[in-house]
Motif scaffolding. Structure first.
Motif, PDB file in Angstrom:
ATOM      1  N   ALA A 193       0.840   3.982  -2.998  1.00  0.00           N
ATOM      2  CA  ALA A 193       0.365   5.328  -2.656  1.00  0.00           C
ATOM      3  C   ALA A 193       1.387   6.390  -3.081  1.00  0.00           C
ATOM      4  CB  ALA A 193       0.079   5.443  -1.156  1.00  0.00           C
ATOM      5  N   ARG A 194       2.660   6.036  -3.102  1.00  0.00           N
ATOM      6  CA  ARG A 194       3.698   7.015  -3.451  1.00  0.00           C
ATOM      7  C   ARG A 194       3.961   7.091  -4.941  1.00  0.00           C
ATOM      8  NH1 ARG A 194       3.050   6.179   1.257  1.00  0.00           N
ATOM      9  NH2 ARG A 194       3.699   7.578   2.883  1.00  0.00           N
ATOM     10  N   ASP A 229       0.840  -1.206   0.000  1.00  0.00           N
ATOM     11  CA  ASP A 229       0.000   0.000   0.000  1.00  0.00           C
ATOM     12  C   ASP A 229       0.872   1.252   0.000  1.00  0.00           C
ATOM     13  OD1 ASP A 229      -2.280  -1.606   0.113  1.00  0.00           O
ATOM     14  OD2 ASP A 229      -2.558  -1.329   2.280  1.00  0.00           O
ATOM     15  N   PHE A 230       1.928   1.239   0.792  1.00  0.00           N
ATOM     16  CA  PHE A 230       2.842   2.385   0.905  1.00  0.00           C
ATOM     17  C   PHE A 230       3.470   2.702  -0.453  1.00  0.00           C
ATOM     18  CE2 PHE A 230       7.138   4.043   1.586  1.00  0.00           C
ATOM     19  CZ  PHE A 230       6.936   5.059   2.492  1.00  0.00           C
TER      20      PHE A 230
END
Length: 175
Positions: free
Chosen positions: A173-174, A169-170
């Protein structure tokens, strides 16, 4: 440069391959680490292009494989995640005392400007038949790569020490 080509690099044993599997599960194209594939082949055939026997030969093979991987993924739609790749291999070759190829290869074959680094994480580090070096060697490699990518104009993003799903997810998201 291909903004679609995302590199996951960093500390050996830091969870890159596990993260790649999660991204694959979510439907993204992924490219397995060249080094692991080379070690598997060399062990199966009795070869000597192994990082603990001939690091320069191993790194040269990893460069060739990373270039082939990039070419194979050229027409792949969407994001493509690479478990290590060309910069890692060229950096290893130079660190082994081999020919200085890093700057030229990095200029000619760019990835997305944001590179995700797995930090040293002793809790999950484990050796295996393909990863015979200890944690100290993994730290040395991490420190070299953490300097190399910014030197070549990449922004490095350190992955948090969280679950695999949270790491995926990290990253997404970036991007």
């Amino acid at each position: 440069m291909s903004d679609r080509f995302i590199v996951l690099s960093g500390c050996s044993g830091g969870g890159k391959s596990t993260l790649l599997e999660e991204l694959r599960r979510r439907g993204h194209a992924v490219v397995d680490e060249p080094g692991r594939r080379i070690v598997q082949e060399e062990l199966a055939t009795g070869g000597s292009a192994l990082p603990w026997l001939d690091l320069a030969a191993f790194a040269r093979r990893a460069i060739a494989l990373a270039l082939a991987d990039r070419a194979a993924m050229r027409d792949q739609p969407g994001l493509v995640f690479f478990d290590r790749g060309l910069i890692d291999a060229a950096s290893a070759l130079e660190a082994s005392g081999g020919e200085p190829v890093l700057a030229a290869l990095a200029r000619e074959h760019r990835y997305n400007g944001r590179v995700f680094l797995t930090p040293p994480w002793p809790k999950i580090y484990a050796g295996d038949p393909e990863r015979r070096h200890g944690f100290d060697a993994a730290l040395t490699e991490y420190e070299r790569l953490a300097k190399t990518y910014p030197m070549l104009g990449y922004e490095t993003v350190i992955l948090p020490k969280v679950s695999v799903a949270e790491r995926a997810d990290f990253v997404l998201a970036r991007l």
